[in-house]
Design an enzyme around this catalytic site. Structure first.
Site, short mmCIF file in Angstrom:
data_model
loop_
_atom_site.label_atom_id
_atom_site.label_comp_id
_atom_site.label_asym_id
_atom_site.label_seq_id
_atom_site.Cartn_x
_atom_site.Cartn_y
_atom_site.Cartn_z
N ASP A 99 -1.89 -0.65 6.06
CA ASP A 99 -2.22 -0.09 7.23
C ASP A 99 -3.88 -0.23 7.83
OD1 ASP A 99 -2.47 2.15 5.35
OD2 ASP A 99 -3.28 3.41 6.96
N ASP A 155 -0.46 4.93 1.31
CA ASP A 155 -0.69 6.00 2.11
C ASP A 155 -0.33 5.28 3.57
OD1 ASP A 155 -1.31 7.94 0.25
OD2 ASP A 155 -3.31 7.16 0.10
N ASP A 178 0.84 -1.12 0.14
CA ASP A 178 -0.14 0.04 -0.10
C ASP A 178 0.87 1.28 0.05
OD1 ASP A 178 -2.29 1.80 0.51
OD2 ASP A 178 -1.82 1.44 2.46
MG LIG Z 1 -2.93 3.20 3.52
#
Ligand SMILES: [Mg+2]
Length: 151
Positions: A114, A10, A8
């Site tokens: 996250d 961000d 990922d």
């Molecule tokens: Mg993310």
């Protein structure tokens, strides 16, 4: 057989939360700082993320791709994410950049993210590495986990 691994962007490779916080501090009434021109292009790298991506690319056990969901409120984010990847990771990863609103559609062994859910993470067929959690708090810990897989 190489393991396909999705990473990922961000808050895994680039510091979304930090920049969002800085922009909200400067302008508290702005609801969506991430909708502003230049937001995604100017995110700082997360500590250890660049080195981790080099590791995944150079280790023959892995076939790494970047898998990020778009911020649909910011049409420029599609371009800015691409620009960010070239700036910090180079053309090899530009060729491995996937922008998808539903991460469960991609076939693979690992997803480092996250968030546990919201963009299809909860339905991803492989193992979800929950970056920022107690088990995988940072890149140092995360890379150790992958290194231990084949020693
Ligand atoms: Mg993310």
């Amino acid at each position: 057989m190489k393991k396909t691994i999705y990473i990922d962007m961000d808050d895994v490779l680039c510091d979304f939360t930090k920049r969002r916080g800085e922009m909200l501090y400067k302008n508290p009434v702005m609801s969506y700082p991430q909708s502003q021109y230049g937001f995604y292009e100017n995110l700082e790298p997360i500590l250890g993320g660049i080195n981790a991506m080099v590791y995944f690319l150079t280790d023959s056990s892995y076939d790494p791709y970047i898998l990020t969901a778009p911020s649909v409120l910011n049409p420029l984010c599609y371009t800015e994410k691409r620009v960010w990847v070239e700036k910090y990771l180079g053309m090899e990863y530009v060729n491995r950049l996937i922008i998808s609103p539903n991460k469960s559609l991609l076939k693979g062994d690992y997803l480092i993210d996250d968030c546990r859910e919201g963009r299809g993470q909860e339905h991803f067929e492989g193992k979800l590495i929950h970056f920022g959690s107690d088990v995988f708090p940072d890149w140092q810990t995360t890379i150790k986990y992958f290194e231990s897989k084949h020693t």
